[in-house]
Motif scaffolding. Structure first.
Motif, mmCIF file in Angstrom:
data_model
loop_
_atom_site.group_PDB
_atom_site.id
_atom_site.type_symbol
_atom_site.label_atom_id
_atom_site.label_comp_id
_atom_site.label_asym_id
_atom_site.label_seq_id
_atom_site.Cartn_x
_atom_site.Cartn_y
_atom_site.Cartn_z
ATOM 1 N N ASN A 160 0.812 -1.203 0.000
ATOM 2 C CA ASN A 160 0.000 0.000 0.000
ATOM 3 C C ASN A 160 0.851 1.261 0.000
ATOM 4 O OD1 ASN A 160 -1.369 2.230 1.854
ATOM 5 N ND2 ASN A 160 -3.010 1.110 0.812
ATOM 6 N N LYS A 178 -5.064 -5.127 -3.353
ATOM 7 C CA LYS A 178 -6.373 -5.807 -3.350
ATOM 8 C C LYS A 178 -6.210 -7.299 -3.047
ATOM 9 C CE LYS A 178 -10.429 -6.787 -6.151
ATOM 10 N NZ LYS A 178 -11.037 -6.675 -7.469
ATOM 11 N N GLY A 179 -5.260 -7.943 -3.696
ATOM 12 C CA GLY A 179 -5.006 -9.356 -3.433
ATOM 13 C C GLY A 179 -4.549 -9.604 -2.008
ATOM 14 N N ARG A 181 -5.361 -7.732 0.578
ATOM 15 C CA ARG A 181 -6.545 -7.531 1.423
ATOM 16 C C ARG A 181 -7.421 -8.791 1.422
ATOM 17 N NH1 ARG A 181 -8.220 -2.707 2.789
ATOM 18 N NH2 ARG A 181 -7.405 -1.746 0.906
ATOM 19 N N LEU A 182 -7.604 -9.399 0.255
ATOM 20 C CA LEU A 182 -8.399 -10.631 0.160
ATOM 21 C C LEU A 182 -7.752 -11.773 0.948
ATOM 22 C CD1 LEU A 182 -9.446 -10.498 -3.599
ATOM 23 C CD2 LEU A 182 -10.900 -10.069 -1.600
#
Length: 190
Positions: A160, A178-179, A181-182
């Motif tokens: 980030n 994003k990956g 976070r998932l």
């Protein structure tokens, strides 16, 4: 005559910088690797903790504390990050983070290029070409669940703040914030 062996870190100086003649590269299968576009080696505690709290529901504490007098920074460095779930009384786990110039990790860059090629680029090829610094977050396959959650959280925060892609220990495909976070959502116990 045998080749010189890397020297183990001997400690930290008054600024919190690693004192060592060589920083050993962590094996790809034992860490998350973030490929940052900026050459900066600063462990930016306030910025990292802000991103951790705002986007990932955890806080980070860097040990030893780091300072950068006169805007200087070490070429290589390391620290331990304590990861605490917001509202929890104790740290979830601690993870070791090392950083070095990308030129010192040609094998890891090749592994990342392979992973990017296998996924058809997906824009990560461009991000990888821009990489100037490697951040490694230690996470062995045998680490306890809490340590794995902490490692993913730190990798997510670094991705980030540095805008760098992440190569996971299994090395099959790279991912970004994003990956991360998932993955964190799938792993976290809170």
């Amino acid at each position: 005559m045998s080749a010189p062996q890397p020297t183990e870190p001997v400690g930290f100086d008054e600024y919190g910088w690693l004192v060592a003649s060589a920083l050993p590269l962590l094996p790809a299968l034992a860490c998350f690797s973030v490929f940052a576009p900026e050459p900066d080696s600063n462990f930016d505690g306030p910025r990292w903790d802000h991103a951790a709290r705002r986007f990932f529901g955890v806080s980070l504490t860097i040990s030893p504390p780091k300072s950068y007098p006169s805007g200087t920074a070490p070429l290589v460095d390391a620290a331990t990050l304590a990861v605490t779930v917001l509202g929890a009384a104790a740290a979830l786990a601690t993870v070791r983070v090392t950083t070095l110039p990308i030129e010192r990790a040609p094998g890891l860059r090749i592994a990342a290029e392979r992973a990017v090629a296998e996924m058809g680029g997906a824009g990560f090829d461009v991000l990888l070409r821009r990489a100037r610094r490697l951040w490694q977050i230690e996470c062995s396959a045998t680490a306890p669940h809490a340590a794995k959650v902490a490692a993913v959280a730190v990798a997510a925060v670094l991705a980030n703040v540095t805008l760098g892609p992440i190569l996971p220990p299994e090395g099959r495909a790279m991912f970004g914030v994003k990956g991360a976070r998932l993955r964190l959502e799938a792993l976290k116990p809170w």
